[in-house]
Design a protein around this motif. Sequence first.
Motif, PDB file in Angstrom:
ATOM      1  N   LEU A   6      20.795 134.677  17.321  1.00 39.69           N
ATOM      2  CA  LEU A   6      21.862 133.757  17.712  1.00 39.69           C
ATOM      3  C   LEU A   6      21.423 132.308  17.514  1.00 39.69           C
ATOM      4  CD1 LEU A   6      24.617 133.073  18.894  1.00 39.69           C
ATOM      5  CD2 LEU A   6      23.606 133.350  21.179  1.00 39.69           C
ATOM      6  N   ALA A   7      20.210 131.984  17.937  1.00 41.97           N
ATOM      7  CA  ALA A   7      19.697 130.622  17.754  1.00 41.97           C
ATOM      8  C   ALA A   7      19.656 130.270  16.275  1.00 41.97           C
ATOM      9  CB  ALA A   7      18.314 130.493  18.380  1.00 41.97           C
ATOM     10  N   GLY A   8      19.246 131.219  15.443  1.00 46.36           N
ATOM     11  CA  GLY A   8      19.208 130.976  13.998  1.00 46.36           C
ATOM     12  C   GLY A   8      20.579 130.701  13.413  1.00 46.36           C
ATOM     13  N   VAL A   9      21.574 131.433  13.888  1.00 46.10           N
ATOM     14  CA  VAL A   9      22.952 131.210  13.419  1.00 46.10           C
ATOM     15  C   VAL A   9      23.426 129.819  13.822  1.00 46.10           C
ATOM     16  CG1 VAL A   9      25.363 131.924  13.714  1.00 46.10           C
ATOM     17  CG2 VAL A   9      23.584 133.642  13.342  1.00 46.10           C
ATOM     18  N   LEU A  10      23.161 129.433  15.060  1.00 44.38           N
ATOM     19  CA  LEU A  10      23.591 128.113  15.535  1.00 44.38           C
ATOM     20  C   LEU A  10      22.901 126.991  14.758  1.00 44.38           C
ATOM     21  CD1 LEU A  10      23.688 128.851  19.360  1.00 44.38           C
ATOM     22  CD2 LEU A  10      25.634 128.645  17.800  1.00 44.38           C
ATOM     23  N   VAL A  11      21.619 127.167  14.458  1.00 45.74           N
ATOM     24  CA  VAL A  11      20.888 126.171  13.651  1.00 45.74           C
ATOM     25  C   VAL A  11      21.471 126.111  12.242  1.00 45.74           C
ATOM     26  CG1 VAL A  11      18.652 125.681  12.573  1.00 45.74           C
ATOM     27  CG2 VAL A  11      18.756 126.256  14.997  1.00 45.74           C
ATOM     28  N   ALA A  12      21.766 127.274  11.653  1.00 45.46           N
ATOM     29  CA  ALA A  12      22.330 127.318  10.302  1.00 45.46           C
ATOM     30  C   ALA A  12      23.715 126.671  10.258  1.00 45.46           C
ATOM     31  CB  ALA A  12      22.398 128.761   9.807  1.00 45.46           C
ATOM     32  N   LEU A  13      24.522 126.900  11.286  1.00 47.57           N
ATOM     33  CA  LEU A  13      25.842 126.260  11.345  1.00 47.57           C
ATOM     34  C   LEU A  13      25.709 124.749  11.372  1.00 47.57           C
ATOM     35  CD1 LEU A  13      27.712 128.567  13.881  1.00 47.57           C
ATOM     36  CD2 LEU A  13      28.440 128.072  11.530  1.00 47.57           C
ATOM     37  N   ARG A  14      24.797 124.270  12.201  1.00 46.31           N
ATOM     38  CA  ARG A  14      24.578 122.823  12.300  1.00 46.31           C
ATOM     39  C   ARG A  14      24.089 122.269  10.968  1.00 46.31           C
ATOM     40  NH1 ARG A  14      20.994 122.163  16.718  1.00 46.31           N
ATOM     41  NH2 ARG A  14      22.765 122.761  17.971  1.00 46.31           N
ATOM     42  N   ALA A  15      23.148 122.967  10.331  1.00 45.32           N
ATOM     43  CA  ALA A  15      22.595 122.507   9.050  1.00 45.32           C
ATOM     44  C   ALA A  15      23.657 122.483   7.958  1.00 45.32           C
ATOM     45  CB  ALA A  15      21.429 123.406   8.635  1.00 45.32           C
ATOM     46  N   ALA A  16      24.628 123.396   8.043  1.00 42.87           N
ATOM     47  CA  ALA A  16      25.699 123.456   7.045  1.00 42.87           C
ATOM     48  C   ALA A  16      26.831 122.483   7.349  1.00 42.87           C
ATOM     49  CB  ALA A  16      26.242 124.879   6.957  1.00 42.87           C
ATOM     50  N   GLY A  17      26.682 121.715   8.436  1.00 44.43           N
ATOM     51  CA  GLY A  17      27.721 120.756   8.796  1.00 44.43           C
ATOM     52  C   GLY A  17      28.870 121.363   9.580  1.00 44.43           C
ATOM     53  N   HIS A  18      28.654 122.549  10.140  1.00 42.54           N
ATOM     54  CA  HIS A  18      29.714 123.223  10.897  1.00 42.54           C
ATOM     55  C   HIS A  18      29.262 123.529  12.324  1.00 42.54           C
ATOM     56  CE1 HIS A  18      32.364 123.744   7.449  1.00 42.54           C
ATOM     57  NE2 HIS A  18      31.262 123.995   6.755  1.00 42.54           N
ATOM     58  N   GLY A  19      28.475 122.639  12.896  1.00 45.10           N
ATOM     59  CA  GLY A  19      27.982 122.829  14.250  1.00 45.10           C
ATOM     60  C   GLY A  19      29.089 122.936  15.278  1.00 45.10           C
ATOM     61  N   ASP A  20      30.260 122.368  14.962  1.00 38.70           N
ATOM     62  CA  ASP A  20      31.375 122.434  15.906  1.00 38.70           C
ATOM     63  C   ASP A  20      31.903 123.862  16.075  1.00 38.70           C
ATOM     64  OD1 ASP A  20      32.391 122.418  13.273  1.00 38.70           O
ATOM     65  OD2 ASP A  20      34.283 121.523  13.906  1.00 38.70           O
ATOM     66  N   PHE A  21      31.530 124.771  15.176  1.00 32.67           N
ATOM     67  CA  PHE A  21      31.930 126.170  15.302  1.00 32.67           C
ATOM     68  C   PHE A  21      31.372 126.777  16.582  1.00 32.67           C
ATOM     69  CE2 PHE A  21      32.007 130.710  14.113  1.00 32.67           C
ATOM     70  CZ  PHE A  21      33.291 130.806  13.600  1.00 32.67           C
ATOM     71  N   ALA A  22      30.296 126.187  17.105  1.00 33.11           N
ATOM     72  CA  ALA A  22      29.657 126.697  18.313  1.00 33.11           C
ATOM     73  C   ALA A  22      30.569 126.598  19.538  1.00 33.11           C
ATOM     74  CB  ALA A  22      28.344 125.966  18.568  1.00 33.11           C
ATOM     75  N   VAL A  23      31.653 125.817  19.457  1.00 36.56           N
ATOM     76  CA  VAL A  23      32.578 125.757  20.600  1.00 36.56           C
ATOM     77  C   VAL A  23      33.219 127.124  20.846  1.00 36.56           C
ATOM     78  CG1 VAL A  23      33.078 123.303  20.254  1.00 36.56           C
ATOM     79  CG2 VAL A  23      34.625 125.015  19.304  1.00 36.56           C
ATOM     80  N   LEU A  24      33.147 128.013  19.860  1.00 34.78           N
ATOM     81  CA  LEU A  24      33.708 129.357  20.005  1.00 34.78           C
ATOM     82  C   LEU A  24      32.763 130.313  20.710  1.00 34.78           C
ATOM     83  CD1 LEU A  24      35.289 129.771  16.466  1.00 34.78           C
ATOM     84  CD2 LEU A  24      36.427 129.130  18.590  1.00 34.78           C
ATOM     85  N   LEU A  25      31.581 129.840  21.072  1.00 32.62           N
ATOM     86  CA  LEU A  25      30.566 130.708  21.647  1.00 32.62           C
ATOM     87  C   LEU A  25      31.059 131.450  22.892  1.00 32.62           C
ATOM     88  CD1 LEU A  25      27.738 131.477  20.831  1.00 32.62           C
ATOM     89  CD2 LEU A  25      26.874 129.651  22.281  1.00 32.62           C
ATOM     90  N   ASP A  26      31.767 130.785  23.777  1.00 30.07           N
ATOM     91  CA  ASP A  26      32.267 131.458  24.988  1.00 30.07           C
ATOM     92  C   ASP A  26      33.291 132.535  24.642  1.00 30.07           C
ATOM     93  OD1 ASP A  26      30.637 129.986  26.646  1.00 30.07           O
ATOM     94  OD2 ASP A  26      32.200 128.599  27.276  1.00 30.07           O
TER      95      ASP A  26
END
Length: 101
Positions: A18-38
């Motif tokens: 999960l941490a790797g996915v969140l880091v990859a999202l941020r690196a790809a410029g899509h860190g805001d996708f993490a708002v869907l985590l809940d």
Amino acid sequence: MRRLGWRADADGSAGEALAGVLVALRAAGHGDFAVLLDDYAAAAERVARADLGHLGRPAGREDLAERVIVGTVMGEAMFSALRRLAHADALCRAAGPPRER
């Protein structure tokens, strides 16, 4: 995981994934996708309860081990396919009613 009250090992393989996915999202410029985590966590809890409910049937050790393996592999494939179908449905609904030909 603490905020959700989950008693899983955050340092285990799933937590690291999960941490790797969140880091990859941020690196790809899509860190805001993490708002869907809940929302994802709520869906995962529901699926986990369904999985464990299915496993809760009386079974011998070998049968239980087989159900865990099949449930993990095939359950993930089934959920992924359902997710793609739900995406297709949501896109069609967002586009509005089909035009008459």
